[in-house]
Design a protein around this motif. Structure first.
Motif, PDB file in Angstrom:
ATOM      1  N   GLN A   1       0.820  -1.213   0.000  1.00  0.00           N
ATOM      2  CA  GLN A   1       0.000   0.000   0.000  1.00  0.00           C
ATOM      3  C   GLN A   1       0.861   1.273   0.000  1.00  0.00           C
ATOM      4  N   CYS A   2       2.170   1.122   0.088  1.00  0.00           N
ATOM      5  CA  CYS A   2       3.086   2.262   0.163  1.00  0.00           C
ATOM      6  C   CYS A   2       3.620   2.636  -1.215  1.00  0.00           C
ATOM      7  N   ARG A   3       3.750   3.936  -1.446  1.00  0.00           N
ATOM      8  CA  ARG A   3       4.312   4.469  -2.689  1.00  0.00           C
ATOM      9  C   ARG A   3       5.303   5.582  -2.334  1.00  0.00           C
ATOM     10  N   LEU A   4       6.146   5.886  -3.298  1.00  0.00           N
ATOM     11  CA  LEU A   4       7.137   6.939  -3.112  1.00  0.00           C
ATOM     12  C   LEU A   4       6.850   8.073  -4.095  1.00  0.00           C
ATOM     13  N   ALA A   5       6.661   9.271  -3.573  1.00  0.00           N
ATOM     14  CA  ALA A   5       6.382  10.435  -4.415  1.00  0.00           C
ATOM     15  C   ALA A   5       7.658  11.248  -4.601  1.00  0.00           C
ATOM     16  N   GLU A   6       7.886  11.648  -5.850  1.00  0.00           N
ATOM     17  CA  GLU A   6       8.993  12.551  -6.171  1.00  0.00           C
ATOM     18  C   GLU A   6       8.397  13.944  -6.234  1.00  0.00           C
ATOM     19  N   ILE A   7       8.751  14.786  -5.272  1.00  0.00           N
ATOM     20  CA  ILE A   7       8.102  16.088  -5.137  1.00  0.00           C
ATOM     21  C   ILE A   7       9.071  17.214  -5.477  1.00  0.00           C
ATOM     22  N   GLY A   8       8.563  18.177  -6.232  1.00  0.00           N
ATOM     23  CA  GLY A   8       9.348  19.349  -6.592  1.00  0.00           C
ATOM     24  C   GLY A   8      10.288  19.086  -7.749  1.00  0.00           C
ATOM     25  N   HIS A   9      11.148  20.060  -7.976  1.00  0.00           N
ATOM     26  CA  HIS A   9      12.087  19.978  -9.081  1.00  0.00           C
ATOM     27  C   HIS A   9      13.364  20.713  -8.701  1.00  0.00           C
ATOM     28  N   ARG A  10      14.490  20.054  -8.909  1.00  0.00           N
ATOM     29  CA  ARG A  10      15.795  20.685  -8.690  1.00  0.00           C
ATOM     30  C   ARG A  10      16.230  21.329 -10.004  1.00  0.00           C
ATOM     31  N   PRO A  11      16.928  22.461  -9.932  1.00  0.00           N
ATOM     32  CA  PRO A  11      17.342  23.157 -11.157  1.00  0.00           C
ATOM     33  C   PRO A  11      18.129  22.278 -12.134  1.00  0.00           C
ATOM     34  N   CYS A  12      18.898  21.331 -11.641  1.00  0.00           N
ATOM     35  CA  CYS A  12      19.677  20.455 -12.529  1.00  0.00           C
ATOM     36  C   CYS A  12      18.916  19.187 -12.888  1.00  0.00           C
TER      37      CYS A  12
ATOM     38  N   TYR B   1      11.824  13.391  -1.689  1.00  0.00           N
ATOM     39  CA  TYR B   1      10.945  12.227  -1.798  1.00  0.00           C
ATOM     40  C   TYR B   1      10.065  12.163  -0.559  1.00  0.00           C
ATOM     41  N   MET B   2       8.870  11.599  -0.736  1.00  0.00           N
ATOM     42  CA  MET B   2       7.982  11.432   0.400  1.00  0.00           C
ATOM     43  C   MET B   2       7.178  10.147   0.228  1.00  0.00           C
ATOM     44  N   ALA B   3       7.124   9.350   1.268  1.00  0.00           N
ATOM     45  CA  ALA B   3       6.348   8.113   1.248  1.00  0.00           C
ATOM     46  C   ALA B   3       4.885   8.441   1.515  1.00  0.00           C
ATOM     47  N   TYR B   4       4.003   7.738   0.809  1.00  0.00           N
ATOM     48  CA  TYR B   4       2.573   7.896   1.074  1.00  0.00           C
ATOM     49  C   TYR B   4       1.886   6.543   0.975  1.00  0.00           C
ATOM     50  N   SER B   5       0.684   6.494   1.521  1.00  0.00           N
ATOM     51  CA  SER B   5      -0.099   5.268   1.517  1.00  0.00           C
ATOM     52  C   SER B   5      -1.319   5.442   0.621  1.00  0.00           C
ATOM     53  N   THR B   6      -1.651   4.396  -0.099  1.00  0.00           N
ATOM     54  CA  THR B   6      -2.813   4.443  -0.991  1.00  0.00           C
ATOM     55  C   THR B   6      -4.116   4.121  -0.264  1.00  0.00           C
ATOM     56  N   THR B   7      -4.045   3.800   1.025  1.00  0.00           N
ATOM     57  CA  THR B   7      -5.244   3.361   1.744  1.00  0.00           C
ATOM     58  C   THR B   7      -6.248   4.468   2.026  1.00  0.00           C
ATOM     59  N   ALA B   8      -5.807   5.660   2.316  1.00  0.00           N
ATOM     60  CA  ALA B   8      -6.749   6.685   2.768  1.00  0.00           C
ATOM     61  C   ALA B   8      -6.690   7.980   1.968  1.00  0.00           C
ATOM     62  N   LEU B   9      -6.226   7.915   0.726  1.00  0.00           N
ATOM     63  CA  LEU B   9      -6.194   9.144  -0.073  1.00  0.00           C
ATOM     64  C   LEU B   9      -6.509   8.854  -1.529  1.00  0.00           C
ATOM     65  N   ASP B  10      -6.881   9.895  -2.219  1.00  0.00           N
ATOM     66  CA  ASP B  10      -7.160   9.804  -3.652  1.00  0.00           C
ATOM     67  C   ASP B  10      -5.811   9.973  -4.363  1.00  0.00           C
ATOM     68  N   GLU B  11      -5.233   8.855  -4.801  1.00  0.00           N
ATOM     69  CA  GLU B  11      -3.892   8.877  -5.391  1.00  0.00           C
ATOM     70  C   GLU B  11      -3.850   9.730  -6.653  1.00  0.00           C
ATOM     71  N   GLU B  12      -4.885   9.690  -7.455  1.00  0.00           N
ATOM     72  CA  GLU B  12      -4.917  10.486  -8.687  1.00  0.00           C
ATOM     73  C   GLU B  12      -4.871  11.983  -8.374  1.00  0.00           C
ATOM     74  N   ALA B  13      -5.632  12.403  -7.372  1.00  0.00           N
ATOM     75  CA  ALA B  13      -5.631  13.815  -6.966  1.00  0.00           C
ATOM     76  C   ALA B  13      -4.255  14.221  -6.425  1.00  0.00           C
ATOM     77  N   LEU B  14      -3.631  13.342  -5.653  1.00  0.00           N
ATOM     78  CA  LEU B  14      -2.297  13.619  -5.129  1.00  0.00           C
ATOM     79  C   LEU B  14      -1.288  13.789  -6.264  1.00  0.00           C
ATOM     80  N   LEU B  15      -1.328  12.875  -7.229  1.00  0.00           N
ATOM     81  CA  LEU B  15      -0.388  12.951  -8.348  1.00  0.00           C
ATOM     82  C   LEU B  15      -0.600  14.210  -9.187  1.00  0.00           C
ATOM     83  N   GLU B  16      -1.839  14.678  -9.292  1.00  0.00           N
ATOM     84  CA  GLU B  16      -2.116  15.935  -9.999  1.00  0.00           C
ATOM     85  C   GLU B  16      -1.499  17.120  -9.257  1.00  0.00           C
TER      86      GLU B  16
END
Length: 152
Positions: free
Chosen positions: A75-86, A92-107
């Motif tokens: 149920q765990c996923r790893l999100a790549e958040i933000g952007h580095r100039p290079c 990175y941030m770990a999240y769980s698919t159990t209690a959130l709308d994954e599609e909305a998070l990815l948007e």
């Protein structure tokens, strides 16, 4: 005496420069004729708005992920958040698919990345070009956690 003379000359030069600037006494500058934005208008307003939107999205992402509770590692996923100039994610941030709308998070994450990339490009932001190692997902105490990997 020399200092006083220099000071008077400086004041005179500044006074002449100020009185000769275009736009005074009813004159129009070329930018005004074309309906362009005046030089004095603050660009910071857009900059402040953009940085505020980036910070707001970052907070929304963190709130949506929350404590990342999960029953198992699948149920765990790893999100790549933000952007580095290079290139690459800011973090990175770990999240769980159990209690959130994954599609909305990815948007939200995609919008955050796009705005951060735009901000960096428009403002010629450079970075140290270090590569962040991708963390390993683990389940600790019923929570998804992004654990650092062993350095080589």
């Amino acid at each position: 005496m020399k200092l006083l003379t220099y000071g008077c000359m400086l004041a005179l030069v500044c006074g002449v420069t100020v009185s000769c600037t275009p736009g005074e006494q009813g004159e129009q500058t070329r930018g005004d004729e074309l309906g362009e934005r005046s030089f004095e208008e603050p660009v910071e307003h857009n900059l402040d708005e953009l940085t505020s939107r980036i910070a707001g999205l970052d907070q929304q992402i963190r709130s949506m992920i929350g404590m990342a509770y999960a029953d198992n590692l699948e149920q765990c996923r790893l999100a790549e958040i933000g952007h580095r100039p290079c290139g690459g994610p800011q973090y990175y941030m770990a999240y769980s698919t159990t209690a959130l709308d994954e599609e909305a998070l990815l948007e939200l994450i995609a919008e955050h990345r796009a705005l951060q990339t735009r901000f960096q490009q428009e403002n010629d932001i450079v970075g140290t070009c270090e590569v962040l190692p991708r963390p390993q997902l683990t389940l600790q105490g019923g929570r998804c956690v992004a654990s650092p990997t062993a350095e080589r």
